[in-house]
Motif scaffolding. Sequence first.
Motif, short mmCIF file in Angstrom:
data_model
loop_
_atom_site.label_atom_id
_atom_site.label_comp_id
_atom_site.label_asym_id
_atom_site.label_seq_id
_atom_site.Cartn_x
_atom_site.Cartn_y
_atom_site.Cartn_z
N GLU A 164 2.32 1.94 -3.47
CA GLU A 164 1.33 2.48 -4.41
C GLU A 164 1.09 3.96 -4.16
OE1 GLU A 164 0.12 0.96 -7.09
OE2 GLU A 164 1.52 -0.60 -6.49
N GLY A 165 1.03 4.36 -2.91
CA GLY A 165 0.82 5.76 -2.59
C GLY A 165 1.96 6.63 -3.07
N GLU A 188 2.94 10.17 -10.22
CA GLU A 188 2.34 9.94 -11.54
C GLU A 188 2.10 11.22 -12.35
OE1 GLU A 188 -0.49 6.41 -13.22
OE2 GLU A 188 -0.70 7.06 -11.14
N ALA A 223 1.78 6.86 -6.87
CA ALA A 223 0.63 7.67 -7.29
C ALA A 223 0.94 9.16 -7.16
CB ALA A 223 -0.60 7.32 -6.45
N THR A 239 0.83 -1.21 0.00
CA THR A 239 0.00 0.00 0.00
C THR A 239 0.86 1.25 0.00
OG1 THR A 239 -1.68 -1.20 1.24
CG2 THR A 239 -1.85 1.18 1.22
#
Length: 378
Positions: free
Chosen positions: A51-52, A58, A55, A48
Motif C-alpha cells: 500500500e505504501g 498515486e 500510495a 502494508t
Amino acid sequence: MAREPLRILQVMRAPVGGLFRHVADLTRALSARGHEVGLVVDTLTNDTQTEGRLAALEPLAALGIHRFPMPRLFGKGDVTTPFAISKLARRLKIDVLHGHGAKGGFYARLIRYGSSKAIAFYTPHGGVLHFPASSASGRLFHQLEKMLMAKTAAIIFESAYAQKTYAGLIAAPTCPTEVIHNGLAPEEFEPVQPVDDAADFVFVGELRALKGIFPLAEAMACLHRADGRPVRLVMAGDGPERAALEHRLASLGIADTVQLVGSQPARKVFAMGRCAVVPSLAESLPYVVLEAAAARLPVISTKVGGIPEIFGPTAASLVPANDAEALAGAMQAFLDKPDAAASEMLRRLEHIRAGFSLAVMTDAIEALYYRSLGNAQG
C-alpha cells in the motif's frame, strides 16, 4: 517534431521486487515527459508495504491505480480480469498496454483479442522463464506465450540473457523484440561514503539459498588478514532461510564477524561495507549490482543471468556460481589489493553510467512505443 503524449496502462500482478521497481521508475519517467500513465495491480497480493509503494506512485498515475484479482497460477480471475481490463482500456482510451511479468503480460496481450485498439508490449522480468517446461503450469504458460506473440507489438527484454533464455525455453519470438536494460536515476550515481567502522564486505538481498548465502558463509570462513584482524561482513535482508544461515555461521565459527541487520534501504547498507558481494546462484538483471556499482563500491559477483552485461569490460572478474572456493579467492584478492579493486570499479562505473541510466532506458522504451504505434497505424 512534437509528438502527441501517450495514454499508457501498465499491468502487473504483485507490486514487489525488481519488477515493481522497474514499473515505478518507468511510471515516474513517462509522467515527467507528459504521458498519462495508469497502473493495474492484483487485489489478492496486499500488505502494508504494498500500500505504501502504491500510495507513493498515486500522484504520478494520472489514469489511476486499478485493482483486479490476478491469481499467481490459474483461477477465476483469469476469466474475469481480462474482460475488466479490456473495458478499462476502452474507457480510458489507452494507446499502449504494457504487461510486466508472466501474468501482467498474459492479460495485456489477451485483451487484444477483444475490441481494444491499444497495442500491447510485454516485459517478462524472468516471470515465465521461472516455470520449467517439465511442469504442467510451465507447459501451459509456454503454450500461451506462443499463442500471444501474434498480439504482441514487441517483447522488451531487460537483458540479452533473458532474450536468449526465452528463445531457448519457449520459441524464437515471431514478434519484434528489443533488449532494453534497466536504468538508475541520477541521484543513484552519487557516491556512498563508508561509515568509520565499515565492514570489509556487504551483502544486500533475500536470505534464501538462491541468493548464494551459504557459499558466501563458506567463503567468509576462509578469509584472513596478515595482521590477524577479523574479516567482517554485513548482511542486509530477510527471508525463509535466516535461521539456517545463523546456524551455519555459528557452526563455521564466524557468527561474531557476520552481522545480520535485517531489511534496510540498499544505499544505507552500502555505507556499512567497503565491497559489495552478490553471490547469487541465478539472476536476471539484478538492480543490486547496478546500485552498488553506481554507489562506487567494488562488486564481487557470480557469472549468472545478465550480470556479465552489467560488468561489461570487467566481466572477466566474475566467479562461478555455487563455488565457495572461487568466491573466497575473489574476496581475498579485494582484501590483499584494494587499489586494484577500486580501479576496476571505476571502469565498471563508466560502462554502467553510459548504458544503464533511467534516461537511456526511458528513451528506448518511449521510442519503441511510438515506432510500434506508427507501424500499427501504417
